[in-house]
Design an enzyme around this catalytic site. Structure first.
Site, PDB file in Angstrom:
ATOM      1  N   GLY A  58       0.825  -1.195   0.000  1.00  0.00           N
ATOM      2  CA  GLY A  58       0.000   0.000   0.000  1.00  0.00           C
ATOM      3  C   GLY A  58       0.858   1.243   0.000  1.00  0.00           C
ATOM      4  O   GLY A  58       0.372   2.347  -0.201  1.00  0.00           O
ATOM      5  N   GLU A  66       8.840   4.151   8.251  1.00  0.00           N
ATOM      6  CA  GLU A  66       8.606   4.038   9.689  1.00  0.00           C
ATOM      7  C   GLU A  66       8.886   5.306  10.467  1.00  0.00           C
ATOM      8  O   GLU A  66       8.426   5.457  11.600  1.00  0.00           O
ATOM      9  CB  GLU A  66       9.447   2.879  10.244  1.00  0.00           C
TER      10      GLU A  66
END
Lengths: 352, 752
Positions: free
Chosen positions: B479, B718
């Site tokens: 995604g 992240e």
């Protein structure tokens, strides 16, 4: 696949006849029942689908000035009905603060009254729950219970009723219209839900097979329209149940309170009408000091059922804030964040 | 379309017409919004059966009985797989050959070691029949007391944390540093267990044909999954074909093949038909990894000018009783703030939970919220603005190792985000700002960081006689936009317009693209693609420059440019010819080249490589009711070259929103007696909804990094969650004067 009978009656009397046997359940919006069935919490043998009963879908003004709302009226339709929202703004605000837009489109008036608790132990079939399985015990006691009841609980059950809608309804003397084999009867919403006592499995006054066909708001309920608010504290802005909520409605005349209604949500196994607080408010000055006294009266009998003592103080403060908001007056338009403490912050659509 | 070959490319934004740097929308977006993207569970091969897991409702003990007959008697049920009839495996699921091999629950015995552990699999003609069959098993257990919570067992120091870091590290003399400090702070912070809730639960459709295995399942690491499955079943990896074109989110939970996925394969083997197995939402809370809870204690000493004299960071964390994964939370203090003495340490207890595993910024996120909170406390103790304090302690070299940074534009991040946020007018003291409606308003900040990791990847490039190109690598799109970003890199690597490039990924029969994890996928697979492109162009250039008939004859590789499907002489751009012409002259239908992506060991040794960022948060708090609302988030991030700014911003947004979730929402509520998770559903396990995130801004700060890799990519997956969670917590303190010491921050913490 667990087999069950599926019946779609054409009339109310057919529905009641179909649901007369044990193990029957009415299906309306299904937003709670289907989850309960999937989770193995309930397993009805017969589903009576009432969604095609046309007469339950209406909102009608009664001759005495009251309002009758059919049990199948969808939460979203009711909240967005302009006349309804104008006359009962706190009810509309409560409706729009509940669940998500998708759920409000499906959920019905009658189903909202009958939704089950959100106590996680009720849903966890490996846990003891007197409500799900009478006599098995209550795993919530001594468990993870920071959101559990602070009023009206018993050692058999400390669960809360999760509805937002019911909170202003109970404050406004709503009456539940029930039809059964013996005909039609009326029960006040205040009496409709039971406290757990020793029989938490008996959640309402409904007898087996009885059907909620409508709720009625008495004519007087609209007299609070200028000063009626619902306030809901929750742990995210949308799609969360109330930690504690309150509906407050006032009639104020030259600074004096001439009419007062107050109910709390998220605190007990039923929407909690705070009559002692209302009595304390009647005739008092419409000011913070009176509201604090009312809050103390409303929570006088509260006690923690676990790690939830904070809810007592929170409830007091919510009562004061809701009354202050009601006194300030119903806003012209539905707030962007209905019932939120942050409802004054613009910029988010209320159906977000 | 212009591309100059060679390893010293100009920054993307200074080049005209390249695909890299363009804010393209997702190439797979249309498929996704129209519902035609085929996710694993959308596959229904002929004859397919449905498998449903029966999972344990106890945390510890063993299964004494299962009513297999009742389940099998249920109409539609084909088979019940239990330890008694589960097909044999070639290796013990409890074997652990290396630290990256995690033990799986594959019905190897009747033992139960965590709630929601698989105890049987029911296989049926329909999902409904399998579901009911699983319910009819009515397991009975022998139950032992569950070990729950951060004090639920005897603590010990793990042999390693994270992916093998030492559990205890020290530089300098922390105690002496604290002793000599003018100002000291000490504070402990608790964070809860968090569980994976990707939109797409783990799903698998498995079909055997002899010893050939065909699988549709979401995977962040196709080659690793292929190897693990092959090992378990004793077949060659090439016999395992995994298709994973789309993942409905991974976040680390799909990095390793999980037990339930293997059970789907075993079920297919048992019944000799294709089988589909999809986890129910609540079944995600156990066998697919989670973020372990932590209790972190930080001690800091500062001199009279607010410089750190010592920084000590200790983390207590948890793992399962049967495997080792220890969140390296304290290691967050290795890289951000300069201090002559730094000590980090970990200890752990073993609980009756599934093994905690990778969950977006494992270690970094948990460590960051504590470190950034403590830095805020330290700044306040010194009477300094938190930004000024961070700048005072700015690390010019990596504090723990003394290595220079390969690049570090953190100062620019601080400046740009602070400016956009309006930080300069922030009052130093808490509880000083109210808005027009009377809400307490607070501003907080946090520093974001994440290592710039690379793994190993390969790619294959082809140029065809029709002038088009093909790039193949088994990359994984979770995604994040891999289908798009890699196609952009491929287009530039091949010197073609992106529409001329056929990009293939998401399948295990393509070259190994490594793992989509550690924020390293774009750098790693991107470099493989880049190098494969360079290799095939070099071959093409050889064909041209070595042929007298070519206008490029004699130019030599170094003297050739590739752009728009043509090669040109560097010294005379009027002389060139198309790829098609070169291939046609050579009589070739196509030529191919191969490339690898890998970290450069020499620069690994020399440089500390990290992405950085700064996040500023505004919160409002109801002064009486304690409800919190994040009203603004502004982040600025420097992560090397940006391949696609639109996708990168989305990564930052997603990370920042998860930071809000970390600070205010997420918590797995575990029953203190049974060890069962009480809110294993999306209604009660809160993550932010749209209305919780009214304003998020992510600024992309330019950063050239000549050392991380030739493309200059660091990775963005992240970093957004780090920094943000602490910024929100610090803003809550600034609004209220109450220092959050446990997360998520609760209403009762602020009622006063």
């Amino acid at each position: 696949m667990r087999d069950f009978d599926f019946i779609r009656p054409a009339t109310i009397s057919d529905a009641i006849a179909a649901a007369a046997g044990p193990g029957s359940a009415y299906l309306a919006g299904g937003t709670n029942l289907l989850d309960l069935m999937k989770g193995g919490i309930t397993s009805p043998e017969r589903i009576v689908d009432i969604t095609r009963l046309p007469e339950l879908n209406r909102i009608e003004t009664l001759d005495d000035g009251g309002l009758r709302i059919g049990a199948l009226v969808r939460n979203a339709d009711l909240a967005h009905d302009p006349a309804f929202a104008k006359a009962y703004p706190a009810v509309a605000e409560a409706l729009l603060s509940g669940a998500s837009a998708q759920l409000r489109n499906a959920a019905t008036v009658g189903g909202n009254l009958l939704q089950r608790t959100r106590c996680s132990y009720f849903y966890d079939t490996a846990s003891a729950c007197n409500r799900r399985e009478p006599g098995s015990g209550c795993s919530a006691l001594g468990g993870e219970n920071r959101l559990h009841a602070i009023l009206g609980w018993s050692d058999a059950c400390i669960a809360t009723h999760p509805s937002d809608f019911c909170v202003p309804l109970v404050a406004l003397d709503t009456v539940v219209e029930i039809e059964g084999k013996e005909g039609r009867r009326h029960v006040t919403l205040e009496e409709f839900h039971r406290l757990p006592g020793d029989t938490p499995q008996r959640e309402t006054m409904l007898e087996p097979g009885e059907l909620i066909v409508a709720v009625r708001l008495p004519a007087e309920a609209a007299s609070f329209a200028a000063h009626a608010r619902y306030l809901k504290v929750r742990e995210r802005t949308s799609y969360a149940f109330a930690v504690v909520s309150a509906a407050a409605a006032l009639v104020v005349d030259r600074g004096k309170i001439r009419g007062a209604r107050l109910a709390l949500g998220g605190v007990a196994a039923k929407p909690w009408r705070a009559r002692s607080a209302e009595a304390a408010l009647l005739g008092a000055d419409a000011d913070e000091a009176s509201f604090v006294r009312a809050a103390d009266a409303a929570l006088a009998d509260a006690s923690p059922s676990g790690d939830n003592a904070f809810k007592i103080e929170l409830a007091r403060r919510i009562v004061v804030r809701a009354l202050m908001a009601a006194k300030a007056g119903t806003p012209e338009r539905m707030p962007a964040l209905p019932a939120s403490p942050f409802s004054s912050i613009p910029g988010v659509r209320h159906d977000a | 379309m212009m591309l100059e070959l060679g390893l010293n490319q100009q920054p993307a934004h200074t080049r005209q017409g390249s695909s890299i740097g363009q804010p393209l929308t997702r190439r797979d977006g249309f498929l996704k919004v129209t519902g035609t993207a085929r996710y694993a569970a959308d596959n229904h091969p002929p004859g397919m059966l449905y498998a449903v897991l029966a999972v344990s409702s106890i945390a510890r003990g063993r299964v004494v009985s299962l009513d297999i007959e009742a389940a099998k008697a249920h109409s539609g049920v084909v088979e019940v797989m239990t330890p008694l009839n589960r097909p044999a495996l070639a290796v013990d699921p409890d074997a652990k050959d290396h630290p990256f091999m995690f033990r799986l629950d594959l019905l190897q015995n009747d033992g139960v070691r965590y709630p929601n552990q698989s105890i049987a699999v029911v296989i049926a003609e329909t999902l409904e029949a399998a579901t009911e069959g699983a319910a009819l098993l009515s397991p009975r257990y022998e139950t032992l007391p569950a070990r729950v919570g951060l004090d639920g067992g005897k603590s010990f120091v793990p042999r390693g944390v994270g992916v093998g870091n030492p559990a205890v590290q020290e530089k300098g003399d922390v105690e002496a540093g604290l002793e000599s400090a003018r100002t000291r702070i000490e504070a402990a912070y608790e964070t809860p267990a968090q569980y994976h809730n990707a939109m797409e639960p783990h799903a698998i459709v498995a079909a055997w044909d002899g010893d050939q295995l065909s699988i549709d399942t979401p995977s962040q690491g196709l080659a690793m999954a292929q190897g693990r499955i092959a090992g378990l079943f004793g077949i060659a990896p090439r016999n395992v074909h995994i298709r994973s074109p789309f993942l409905g989110g991974g976040f680390g939970s799909k990095g390793m093949i999980s037990g339930p996925q293997v059970l789907g394969i075993l079920a297919a083997r048992l019944v000799g038909r294709p089988v589909k197995l999809v986890l129910r939402r609540e079944q995600m809370y156990g066998p697919v990894g989670h973020r372990a809870p932590a209790r972190q204690t930080l001690r800091m000493g500062m001199d009279g000018e607010g410089r750190l004299t010592a920084l000590s960071h200790h983390a207590r964390t948890t793992s399962s009783t049967f495997d080792d994964f220890f969140e390296p939370a304290a290691d967050a203090s290795h890289t951000l703030y300069a201090s002559p003495a730094i000590a980090t340490s970990h200890d752990a207890v073993r609980l009756d939970t599934g093994t905690p595993l990778f969950m977006r910024a494992p270690g970094e996120a948990t460590g960051s919220i504590a470190l950034e909170s403590a830095i805020d406390e330290a700044a306040h103790a010194c009477g300094m603005d938190p930004l000024e304090f961070r700048l005072r302690n700015y690390a010019e070299v990596e504090p723990m190792t003394g290595k220079p940074f390969s690049s570090k534009a953190l100062r620019e991040c601080y400046e740009q985000a602070a400016e956009a946020f309006g930080w300069a007018s922030r009052p130093l003291q808490p509880r000083r700002m109210r808005d027009a409606d009377g809400f307490l308003t607070g501003w907080g900040m946090g520093t974001a960081t994440f290592p710039a990791l690379m793994f190993q990847a390969e790619a294959r490039a082809v140029l065809r006689a029709d002038g088009s190109g093909l790039m193949e690598t088994g990359a994984q799109d979770m995604g994040q936009g891999a289908w798009t970003a890699f196609a952009q890199i491929a287009a530039d690597g091949l010197g073609l317009d992106i529409d001329q490039v056929d990009f293939r990924a998401g399948s295990s029969d393509l070259p190994n693209a490594g793992i989509a994890g550690g924020s390293g996928h774009t750098a790693t697979a991107g470099m493989a693609i880049h190098n494969a492109g360079a290799a095939v162009i070099a071959r093409l250039a050889d064909l041209a420059t070595g042929n007298e008939a070519s206008p490029l004859f004699g130019a030599g590789n170094e003297g050739v440019l590739a752009r728009g499907g043509r090669l040109y002489r560097r010294d005379d751009e009027s002389r060139g010819e198309s790829y098609s012409e070169i291939l046609a002259r050579a009589g070739l239908a196509e030529i191919e080249g191969h490339g690898k992506g890998a970290p450069d060991p020499a620069s690994q040794e020399t440089y500390a490589k990290h992405a950085h960022g700064a996040v500023f948060a505004e919160v409002k708090v109801d002064p009486d009711l304690g409800q919190i609302r994040v009203t603004r988030l502004v982040g600025a991030f420097a992560a090397g070259r940006v391949i696609n700014p639109r996708l990168v911003r989305s990564q930052y947004y997603g990370g920042m929103i998860w930071g809000v979730s970390f600070a205010l929402h997420e918590e797995a509520v575990t029953d203190r007696r049974s060890g069962r998770i009480q809110n294993a559903n999306l209604a009660e396990y809160h993550v932010p909804v749209n209305a919780d995130v009214p304003s998020v801004e992510a600024l992309l700060v330019h950063e050239d990094d000549p050392h991380v890799n030739a493309l200059g990519i660091k990775g963005v997956g992240e970093i957004g969650i780090t920094g943000t969670a602490g910024a929100v917590a610090n803003a809550v303190w600034h609004a209220t004067g109450v220092r959050p010491r446990r997360f998520p921050i609760r209403i009762e913490d602020l009622l006063g």
